[in-house]
Write a protein that holds these residues in place. Structure first.
Motif, short mmCIF file in Angstrom:
data_model
loop_
_atom_site.label_atom_id
_atom_site.label_comp_id
_atom_site.label_asym_id
_atom_site.label_seq_id
_atom_site.Cartn_x
_atom_site.Cartn_y
_atom_site.Cartn_z
N ILE A 179 -122.30 32.32 -52.96
CA ILE A 179 -123.37 32.04 -53.91
C ILE A 179 -122.80 32.01 -55.34
O ILE A 179 -123.20 31.18 -56.15
N LEU A 180 -121.84 32.92 -55.63
CA LEU A 180 -121.21 32.89 -56.95
C LEU A 180 -120.57 31.53 -57.21
O LEU A 180 -120.72 30.95 -58.28
N ALA B 105 -127.42 26.45 -48.61
CA ALA B 105 -128.88 26.38 -48.49
C ALA B 105 -129.37 27.20 -47.31
O ALA B 105 -130.43 27.82 -47.37
N LEU B 106 -128.58 27.22 -46.23
CA LEU B 106 -129.02 27.92 -45.01
C LEU B 106 -128.88 29.44 -45.14
O LEU B 106 -129.64 30.20 -44.54
N GLN B 107 -127.89 29.90 -45.92
CA GLN B 107 -127.54 31.31 -45.83
C GLN B 107 -128.55 32.26 -46.46
O GLN B 107 -128.55 33.45 -46.16
N THR B 112 -128.17 38.12 -46.36
CA THR B 112 -126.93 38.85 -46.68
C THR B 112 -126.28 38.31 -47.94
O THR B 112 -125.12 38.59 -48.21
N SER B 113 -127.03 37.57 -48.73
CA SER B 113 -126.40 36.87 -49.86
C SER B 113 -125.91 37.79 -50.98
O SER B 113 -125.20 37.36 -51.86
N PHE B 114 -126.31 39.07 -50.94
CA PHE B 114 -125.78 40.01 -51.92
C PHE B 114 -124.66 40.86 -51.32
O PHE B 114 -124.11 41.74 -51.98
N LEU B 125 -122.07 31.55 -38.03
CA LEU B 125 -123.14 31.32 -37.07
C LEU B 125 -124.12 30.25 -37.57
O LEU B 125 -124.98 29.79 -36.83
N LEU B 126 -123.97 29.87 -38.84
CA LEU B 126 -124.83 28.82 -39.39
C LEU B 126 -124.22 27.44 -39.19
O LEU B 126 -124.85 26.42 -39.45
N ASN B 127 -122.95 27.42 -38.74
CA ASN B 127 -122.24 26.14 -38.68
C ASN B 127 -122.90 25.10 -37.79
O ASN B 127 -122.94 23.93 -38.12
#
Lengths: 311, 259
Positions: A179-180, B105-107, B112-114, B125-127
């Protein structure tokens, strides 16, 4: 970490463990402190696209807090290091919260202004010793080992550096790191995909400030004193130079940049005196004009071109 | 019939220091439609988009999405409600790979983006889903390419795949075919038609062929206000619209199949 980075990391670690047999350990420790400082700075500049122009304030704050904790409160060494790191991270939260409301040059100016305020506080506050610095900080012991011995301390510093370096790599290659990079690449797009970019920037800022603080805390331990120089904007400028010279946004760039700058300063200080500043300035100009990707960045690009030609 | 309207604005106004860019726009976008927003340069189309997605703060007026007032919400909140926009200039993350672009966009849904201590392998697993999306825009062979190296038309396709990854209820496309050659225009037009199933699309578009070909409803803006609204044939015959579009654009309106 990619496999190539892991190998380089392990090779570097072995070299560091052997280094004190060949090189004066205090110099290597100084290099490692500034390398960690530059790596922490690179997390913001190289991977989030934020230029903090007051990063020395975190180095300096942690130095004073650790020095005070060890000397006056007589806390154990590790607790002292931790106190400095946490103080820097907390200050990072305050400065970061204010600065991320602005972008680009305004962000840089806000960080510089706030860092200067803290600098003048340190200059006046009684516990810092003003221009004399906070002297006579005891190194203490760790697991029964006396850290007054340079070699014992050396291995602690290497461990701190290795762990922090790993953490920075992990952060870069984490879901958060993705994201960064997205924010660095295209902030409006990241917002339009539903990310509250301010929170991501703030966490990156706090992490970077905390790690810069750990570098400052360790440096106090190495030199047994905390100085005003570490909080000065000159040092903020130096870390920009180290990062750009080595290659911003590269894994090993800041490490290479810090090594060159610190070694040069060390070698030249008693030979050319105040001309050192002129030499540093010249290096900066050459770097910006001739090799913008920095030493590591340019080398990688060259390597890629050669590989490309072979195929 | 209120529930038929997915997005509704009432008296939307945006002023920039005395200049009124959007002046009292009442827009009703019906669920399931492809709704095109056209108008001469400076008519306020992109400003409208920026207001709807809250990249700009409206001076006056209200925006309702699914009956909820969203006028005061932050842009990332709007995106999470299901209104996802694209940009006039292709909005990709240039130095990430094509696959990573879609994965960004999916993650968010993983939550868990932090997590800075976790390996990015946890995103693998998003692949599969990312590849599906890339296949839907015919980019499956470029997955590992660094995005900046792709031609313009494909970047726009990637942008649509990334937008689709959020499965938005309402997609806002700002000039999706701008700067494209004929083949790419056809391809993107078919793509928009395809992805419009089960969702609503609001797009700014200059290419009359695209507007005539796939839009259900058309709103014409001129000088910040709505000039005409309705199906293509009706709007194209409107004398006010013909007057607003001077010169060659009149011909374009009259004979969209001519190109």
């Amino acid at each position: 970490m990619s496999r190539r980075v892991t190998i380089a990391y392990l090779v570097g670690l072995v070299l560091l463990l052997l280094a004190p047999t060949l090189i004066y350990p205090i110099l290597v420790m100084k290099v490692l402190c500034f390398a960690l400082f530059a790596c922490a700075f690179n997390l913001l500049l190289g991977y989030t696209g934020l230029l903090s122009f007051g990063h020395a304030v975190f180095l300096g704050t942690a130095g004073y807090v650790t020095g005070h904790a060890l000397k006056v409160w007589e806390l154990p060494t590790l607790v002292g290091l931790l106190a400095g790191t946490v103080a820097a991270a907390a200050l990072g939260w305050v400065i970061g919260s204010l600065a991320i409301r602005r972008q680009g040059i305004y962000f840089a100016m806000v960080t510089l202004a706030l860092a200067q305020m803290v600098f003048f506080f340190f200059l006046q506050a009684p516990f810092t010793g003003g221009e004399d610095g906070l002297q006579g900080v005891p190194r203490g012991t760790l697991f029964g080992l006396d850290l007054a011995n340079d070699i014992n301390l050396y291995y602690l510093v290497v461990a701190i550096f290795a762990a922090s370096f790993w953490l920075i790599q992990r952060t870069i290659h984490s879901p958060f790191g993705q994201i960064l990079k997205a924010i660095r690449e295209n902030e409006p797009r990241a917002i339009s995909l539903g990310y509250d970019v301010a929170k991501y920037k703030l966490l990156a800022f706090v992490l970077s400030a905390g790690l810069a603080g750990l570098a400052g805390a360790t440096k106090t331990l190495v030199f047994k004193f905390a100085t005003l120089t570490d909080a000065h904007w000159h040092t903020s400028g130096e870390v920009v130079l180290m990062t750009l010279l080595g290659g911003m946004g590269t894994v090993f760039g800041p490490l290479v940049g810090a090594t060159i700058i610190v070694t040069l300063q060390n070698e030249l200080a008693d030979k050319v005196g105040s001309l050192v500043t002129v030499i540093m300035g010249a290096i900066f100009v050459i770097c910006v004009l001739a090799f913008r990707r920095g030493i590591v960045g340019e080398s990688l690009a060259l390597y890629k071109r050669m590989i490309g030609q072979k195929i | 019939m209120a529930e038929d309207c997915i997005l509704e604005t009432t008296g939307l106004v945006k002023e920039f220091r005395g200049f009124v860019a959007v002046n009292g726009v009442d827009l009703k976008v019906r669920r399931g439609h492809i709704h095109a927003l056209i108008g001469p340069n400076g008519a306020g189309k992109t400003t409208c988009f920026n207001l709807l997605t809250k990249f700009l703060e409206p001076t006056r007026g209200d925006i309702c999405f699914n009956g909820i007032d969203i006028t005061r919400e932050a842009p990332e909140k709007i995106a999470r409600r299901g209104i996802v926009r694209s940009f006039q200039i292709s909005a990709v993350f240039p130095h990430l790979t094509v696959l990573e672009n879609v994965r960004i966009a999916l993650q968010r849904k993983l939550g868990t983006s932090f997590h800075f201590w976790k390996s990015d392998r946890s995103l693998d697993l998003l692949n599969d889903r990312a590849m599906e999306l890339l296949t839907s825009v015919d980019l499956q062979d470029c997955a590992d390419m660094v995005t900046v190296e792709m031609p313009y038309g494909r970047k726009r396709a990637l942008e649509i795949a990334t937008t689709l990854a959020l499965d938005p209820e309402l997609m806002l496309l700002d000039e999706p075919t701008q700067g494209m050659g004929h083949e790419d225009v056809d391809r993107v037009m078919q793509l928009i038609k395809k992805v419009s199933a089960n969702r609503t699309i609001l797009m700014v578009e200059h290419n009359m062929k695209v507007v005539a070909g796939i839009s259900d409803t058309l709103t014409v803006l001129a000088r910040g206000s709505v000039l005409a609204e309705g199906p293509y044939a009706e709007v194209a015959a409107n004398p006010l619209v013909i007057e607003a579009y001077m010169g060659t654009e009149v011909d374009e309106l009259a004979s969209p199949a001519g190109h």
